[in-house]
Design an enzyme around this catalytic site. Structure first.
Site, short mmCIF file in Angstrom:
data_model
loop_
_atom_site.label_atom_id
_atom_site.label_comp_id
_atom_site.label_asym_id
_atom_site.label_seq_id
_atom_site.Cartn_x
_atom_site.Cartn_y
_atom_site.Cartn_z
N GLY A 20 -3.07 12.81 3.30
CA GLY A 20 -1.68 12.88 3.65
C GLY A 20 -1.32 12.83 4.92
O GLY A 20 -0.13 12.86 5.22
N ASN A 22 -0.86 10.04 7.00
CA ASN A 22 0.16 9.29 7.02
C ASN A 22 1.52 9.58 6.65
O ASN A 22 2.44 9.37 6.98
CB ASN A 22 -0.33 7.85 6.59
CG ASN A 22 -0.93 6.98 7.74
OD1 ASN A 22 -0.37 6.73 8.73
ND2 ASN A 22 -2.26 6.28 7.32
N LEU A 93 -5.10 4.92 -3.74
CA LEU A 93 -6.40 3.98 -4.27
C LEU A 93 -6.42 3.09 -5.54
O LEU A 93 -7.05 2.61 -5.78
CB LEU A 93 -7.76 4.84 -3.99
CG LEU A 93 -7.90 5.71 -2.90
CD1 LEU A 93 -9.13 6.44 -2.72
CD2 LEU A 93 -7.89 4.57 -1.80
N LEU A 95 -4.65 0.67 -8.32
CA LEU A 95 -4.19 -0.50 -8.26
C LEU A 95 -2.23 -0.28 -8.99
O LEU A 95 -2.30 0.20 -9.91
CB LEU A 95 -4.55 -1.68 -9.11
CG LEU A 95 -4.18 -3.09 -8.83
CD1 LEU A 95 -4.64 -3.47 -7.53
CD2 LEU A 95 -5.13 -4.00 -9.89
N ASN A 110 1.88 -1.75 1.49
CA ASN A 110 0.57 -0.76 1.81
C ASN A 110 0.45 -1.09 3.05
O ASN A 110 0.67 -1.84 3.81
CB ASN A 110 -0.35 -1.45 0.69
CG ASN A 110 -1.61 -0.77 0.65
OD1 ASN A 110 -1.79 0.76 0.77
ND2 ASN A 110 -2.62 -1.44 0.83
N HIS A 112 -3.37 -1.15 5.32
CA HIS A 112 -4.81 -1.44 5.07
C HIS A 112 -5.43 -1.05 6.59
O HIS A 112 -5.11 -1.68 7.50
CB HIS A 112 -5.32 -2.68 4.62
CG HIS A 112 -6.61 -2.79 4.07
ND1 HIS A 112 -7.36 -2.16 3.26
CD2 HIS A 112 -7.69 -3.52 4.75
CE1 HIS A 112 -8.37 -2.46 3.05
NE2 HIS A 112 -8.61 -3.30 4.16
N GLU A 182 -2.01 3.28 13.03
CA GLU A 182 -1.19 3.61 11.66
C GLU A 182 0.21 4.61 12.11
O GLU A 182 1.14 4.37 11.85
CB GLU A 182 -1.94 4.20 10.74
CG GLU A 182 -3.11 3.31 10.20
CD GLU A 182 -4.14 4.15 9.25
OE1 GLU A 182 -4.60 3.40 8.53
OE2 GLU A 182 -4.08 5.35 9.22
#
Length: 198
Positions: A20, A22, A93, A95, A110, A112, A182
């Site tokens: 957590g 981010n 993680l 979908l 999202n 990546h 990020e």
């Protein structure tokens, strides 16, 4: 808070599966904002640091399982109640189910830890990505922020930022560089997207 203020406040919901960092960074970034607020952090893992960090920062933490996300529409109903302006996947993680994608078109993003379309797809997350990048002797890596669609890491790209890979780079040192990108750019891109949504 008046009804008018409530209406003008943009709401963010974060999904996270891991520590957590981010999520915490995004919550802190908007902590003093008058018109953007993180209202909930949802996780599929009881042990996720994201839930603890949300709780400490006075953001509603919510734990859910596969049943609640994919079959019972429990998570979808929670999201309907909140009516977020943006759903942010920050190290999530699983979908995202079609039912949620259809309910919130162009509202789910999202991040990546690589330059998509390279090094994306199912199972490509965290250290696995950095390891693959280094093993393939890439000269650069970076972050990609993109809209979410029904396929892992294949949604429309919103933003990319690159970082050079040094000769003696390790997955750990590359991860540290990627985290810095990020932390700097993810909240800024979120803010830009929300300010553009009139």
């Amino acid at each position: 808070m008046s009804d008018e203020t409530k209406k003008s406040t943009k709401k963010i919901v974060i999904f996270a599966s891991g520590s957590g960092t981010n999520a915490e960074n995004i919550i802190n970034y908007f902590q003093n904002s008058k018109n953007i607020e993180v209202v909930a952090v949802l996780s599929n893992r009881r042990s996720a640091g994201a839930l603890k960090k949300a709780h400490h920062l006075n953001v509603r933490p919510l734990l859910f399982d596969k049943e609640a996300l994919y079959y019972s529409h429990e998570v979808l109903n929670v999201l309907r109640d909140i009516d977020p302006d943006l759903i942010v996947l920050a190290g999530f993680l699983w979908l995202m189910p079609t039912s949620i994608l259809e309910e919130f078109p162009e509202k789910i993003i999202n991040i990546h830890p690589a330059l998509l379309p390279k090094y994306g797809g199912k199972g490509m997350y965290g250290e696995r990505v950095h390891k693959a990048v280094i093993e393939n002797n890439e000269k650069k890596s970076g972050i990609t922020i993109h809209y979410v669609n029904p396929v892992y890491d294949e949604g429309q790209v919103i933003f990319q930022e690159t970082v050079l890979i040094e000769e003696n780079e390790t997955p750990e040192s590359l991860a540290a560089k990627i985290h810095q990108l990020e932390y700097k750019h993810f909240p800024e891109v979120i803010q830009q997207l929300l300010e553009d949504k009139k």
